[in-house]
Scaffold this motif. Sequence first.
Motif, PDB file in Angstrom:
ATOM      1  N   GLU A  10       5.758  46.131 -12.013  1.00  0.00           N
ATOM      2  CA  GLU A  10       5.920  47.172 -13.032  1.00  0.00           C
ATOM      3  C   GLU A  10       7.385  47.334 -13.414  1.00  0.00           C
ATOM      4  O   GLU A  10       7.723  47.474 -14.597  1.00  0.00           O
ATOM      5  N   LYS A  14       9.007  46.819 -17.150  1.00  0.00           N
ATOM      6  CA  LYS A  14       9.762  47.924 -17.762  1.00  0.00           C
ATOM      7  C   LYS A  14      11.175  47.485 -18.111  1.00  0.00           C
ATOM      8  O   LYS A  14      11.707  47.851 -19.167  1.00  0.00           O
ATOM      9  N   ASP A  15      11.805  46.718 -17.239  1.00  0.00           N
ATOM     10  CA  ASP A  15      13.146  46.206 -17.525  1.00  0.00           C
ATOM     11  C   ASP A  15      13.128  45.323 -18.774  1.00  0.00           C
ATOM     12  O   ASP A  15      14.032  45.403 -19.620  1.00  0.00           O
ATOM     13  N   ASN A  18      12.818  47.611 -21.763  1.00  0.00           N
ATOM     14  CA  ASN A  18      14.049  48.378 -21.993  1.00  0.00           C
ATOM     15  C   ASN A  18      15.140  47.523 -22.609  1.00  0.00           C
ATOM     16  O   ASN A  18      15.891  47.974 -23.487  1.00  0.00           O
ATOM     17  N   ILE A  43       1.148  48.717 -19.014  1.00  0.00           N
ATOM     18  CA  ILE A  43       2.504  49.269 -18.902  1.00  0.00           C
ATOM     19  C   ILE A  43       3.149  49.396 -20.277  1.00  0.00           C
ATOM     20  O   ILE A  43       3.735  50.434 -20.620  1.00  0.00           O
ATOM     21  N   LYS A  46       2.454  52.328 -22.622  1.00  0.00           N
ATOM     22  CA  LYS A  46       3.077  53.632 -22.350  1.00  0.00           C
ATOM     23  C   LYS A  46       4.396  53.802 -23.089  1.00  0.00           C
ATOM     24  O   LYS A  46       5.005  54.872 -23.029  1.00  0.00           O
ATOM     25  N   PHE A  47       4.854  52.746 -23.784  1.00  0.00           N
ATOM     26  CA  PHE A  47       6.138  52.802 -24.486  1.00  0.00           C
ATOM     27  C   PHE A  47       5.890  52.897 -25.987  1.00  0.00           C
ATOM     28  O   PHE A  47       5.544  51.893 -26.625  1.00  0.00           O
TER      29      PHE A  47
END
Length: 254
Positions: A10, A14-15, A18, A43, A46-47
């Motif tokens: 995860e 996420k990295d 980002n 995942i 969620k962004f």
Amino acid sequence: MNNSDEKLFEARIKDLINIAQKNAVKRASNFLDPGEQQMAEYIAGKFPGIGFYFEGGYPEAERRIMIVFPDYLEEQPFVPPLGALRVTPTGDHKHPGHRDYLGAILGLGIAREKTGDLLVGREHCDVILKEEVLEYIGLNLARVGSVPVSVEEISIREISRPNAAFKEVKGTVASMRLDAVASLAFGISRSKIAPYIKGENLRVNFKTVKDPSTPVKEGDVISAARLGRIKVIEVGGQSKKGRTFIKIHKYASK
């Protein structure tokens, strides 16, 4: 994956997201198996404002990279960092299998996440890879097991598309539980398949599952130790008795 592996995975996704957001670019992951692709999709969902898609070199690819980007860059051209090598045995008419080719590549110190699908034919094996490892493998892969091989770089468009051998299975199930679907697919009674599942012998989308009641959906890949691999191709309507029609492809073992 255990909990610590899931948290690490995860964090990596996420990295990736980002960095794409911060630098306003499209970024690509390493190869993900189908289970990891589902997790990555969850995942990324969620962004807000993030788009993504998966690419494996050909439409039916199982292992694929994930490309993420701010959604305003959706139309911006992007060349996925993928390449391909054709590995051809040159000795004594021996025909290595999928496991032999993969073992030889990993034996060079290449991480599995840098390798996509291996398309094994009678004459050669086409290997889809991250671009960054193409040269190293091309220069260093000389043998597959005891068989000498030659290696050449090919374009993604030149890969030999697989003609996967499968048997089509059609039928009905009482519900879309794992034990019901696996029972139909592998021709084993539910009473016998349930303890087999509890013994951690089945994987759904490459993730070990031990609960017979686990829900299965269209597109899921189920692998069973010593039994083979199937894919749920279609989930249809219901019969007059309330059973669900499904179509399954049961693949020959590699």
